[in-house]
Design an enzyme around this catalytic site. Structure first.
Site, mmCIF file in Angstrom:
data_model
loop_
_atom_site.group_PDB
_atom_site.id
_atom_site.type_symbol
_atom_site.label_atom_id
_atom_site.label_comp_id
_atom_site.label_asym_id
_atom_site.label_seq_id
_atom_site.Cartn_x
_atom_site.Cartn_y
_atom_site.Cartn_z
ATOM 1 N N LEU A 225 0.830 -1.200 0.000
ATOM 2 C CA LEU A 225 0.000 0.000 0.000
ATOM 3 C C LEU A 225 0.868 1.256 0.000
ATOM 4 C CD1 LEU A 225 -2.744 -1.138 2.538
ATOM 5 C CD2 LEU A 225 -3.062 -0.717 0.089
ATOM 6 N N ASP A 289 -7.367 -17.037 11.757
ATOM 7 C CA ASP A 289 -6.099 -16.544 12.288
ATOM 8 C C ASP A 289 -6.018 -15.020 12.315
ATOM 9 O OD1 ASP A 289 -3.473 -17.179 13.312
ATOM 10 O OD2 ASP A 289 -2.627 -16.528 11.409
ATOM 11 N N ASP A 309 -3.001 -10.121 4.837
ATOM 12 C CA ASP A 309 -2.519 -11.412 5.333
ATOM 13 C C ASP A 309 -3.636 -12.453 5.415
ATOM 14 O OD1 ASP A 309 0.068 -10.474 5.556
ATOM 15 O OD2 ASP A 309 -0.206 -9.789 7.615
#
Length: 409
Positions: A225, A289, A309
């Site tokens: 980003l 997660d 992620d």
């Protein structure tokens, strides 16, 4: 108007509102909101198929400048991006100018700089497509193909909160080693005829390297980003303890969402609804997660929850981890726009859209048919969960209008 007439009129209006909500729950097109969402869905479908090898049709800007201008407080890219294929192609083919170990984290990755100075994150292949990761829903190495699939699911759901991802085949000898830092080079080794590296991270071990087939390594490339949008990390309110025998509060407190709603930034603004959107997204991809998440800094809770992620996803197509949906069934809230999009993706439309969206990617097929079928099955579970909330709390309470869209700055 007499009191009796007023009561009758109010009752009639109430019935109309209830019927409108019920119609919405059944996937109807009776409201302006649902018509708006139907048009957005059609735009998404029209732009889903990307052309492999696409190039920008102008040279006034680089692909990186185009992508950087897309980013805003509430989206990583807009809903209409005719240049998307060209940006992804540049990520998949651009010359590597520098290679280094990945930024801090638990999983193996490399930080690359492509021609033109664009940073990307490279995650190497650790599993074959049909490998089933057993154990806890967050078990195993990162799955590079999961990053690719999660990005395209983000497009299809209309969230547009995931950074751009594409698959790539990298020749470690000719593309990486000549421009690698000493720190990265020191982690290279050979296993038979295969070139491997193990990098630097919390769980990185020389005994557990990622290996190419010969010199060519398959992986995913995620676009960094823009630096003008610095990130802020937050603990996820529904994060796990990762300790055997120790439960997080949300796992035993049925009123946990009420407590979350009293805490900043979930007490106002769009953040809580972003968390709920993310829970739906994570449940579909099987990601248990997300213990932390990122937003843009100094946002006062107005920035989107950025879907970074996503590689601990698509590990086991037979396992549906319902606890990921805890924000949904504990808060019993969902955006109307999210609900409308989900209902339009029923009856196999979601897996069909994923096939179309990923057909251009160098990693094609990024997912097995078992994982695509799991998406459709899990979608039905999400819809059932929301309907159960409506049955107990009413549509007016559950379906929430929140079409907050901040202008780019």
């Amino acid at each position: 108007m007499k009191l009796k007439q007023r009561v009758v009129l109010l009752a009639a209006l109430l019935v109309v509102l209830i019927l409108a909500k019920v119609f919405l729950l059944d996937g109807g097109e009776g409201s302006a909101a649902s018509r708006q969402d139907q048009r957005a869905f059609q735009r998404m479908e029209a732009g889903l198929r990307l052309r492999r090898g696409a190039q920008l049709d102008h040279t006034l800007q680089s692909p990186w400048e185009v992508a950087a201008q897309w980013v805003g407080p509430r989206e990583v890219y807009p809903d209409e991006t005719p240049e998307l294929g060209a940006v992804l192609n540049a990520m998949a083919t651009g010359r590597v100018e520098r290679a280094d170990v990945g930024y801090k984290g638990t999983q193996l990755k490399a930080l690359l700089v492509l021609e033109g100075g664009q940073k990307v994150v490279f995650k190497p292949k650790r599993y074959s497509r049909d490998t089933v990761v057993e154990g806890e829903p967050y078990a195993g190495y990162d799955r590079h193909n999961a990053e690719v699939a999660a990005f395209h699911l983000d497009r299809i759901l209309g969230f547009r909160r995931a950074p751009l991802v594409v698959g790539r085949f990298m020749n470690l000898r000719t593309e990486i080693k000549p421009v690698a830092t000493d720190q990265l080079l020191s982690t290279f080794l050979m296993q038979g005829n295969n070139t491997c590296f193990y990098g630097k991270c919390y769980y990185c071990r020389e005994s557990e390297p990622a290996c190419a087939e010969g010199e060519v390594m398959e992986g995913s490339v995620t676009l960094w980003l823009p630096d003008v949008w610095p990130l802020q990390k937050h603990r996820h309110p529904w994060g796990r303890t990762y300790r055997e025998g120790k439960l997080a509060r949300w796992e035993y407190d049925e009123s946990y969402c009420d407590a979350v709603k009293k805490t900043a930034p979930y007490d106002s603004g769009p953040r809580l609804l972003d968390v709920i959107d993310t829970a739906i997204f994570d449940y579909l991809i099987g990601n248990a997660d997300r213990h932390h998440y990122e937003s843009f800094q100094d946002d006062g809770g107005a920035s989107m929850l950025i879907l970074l992620d996503n590689a601990k996803s698509f590990g086991n197509p037979t396992q549906d981890e319902r606890s990921i949906l805890a924000p949904v069934y504990q808060c019993c809230m969902v955006r109307v726009s999210t609900w409308n999009r989900l209902t339009l993706l029923r009856n196999g439309a979601l897996s069909a859209a994923m096939r179309t969206a990923m057909a251009h990617d160098p990693l094609h097929p990024a997912l097995t048919e078992l994982h695509l079928s799991a998406l459709d099955r899990r979608l039905e579970s999400v819809l059932t969960t929301v309907r159960q909330c409506v049955e107990t709390q009413g549509a007016e309470s559950v379906l929430t209008e929140d079409r907050m869209k901040l202008s780019h700055s």
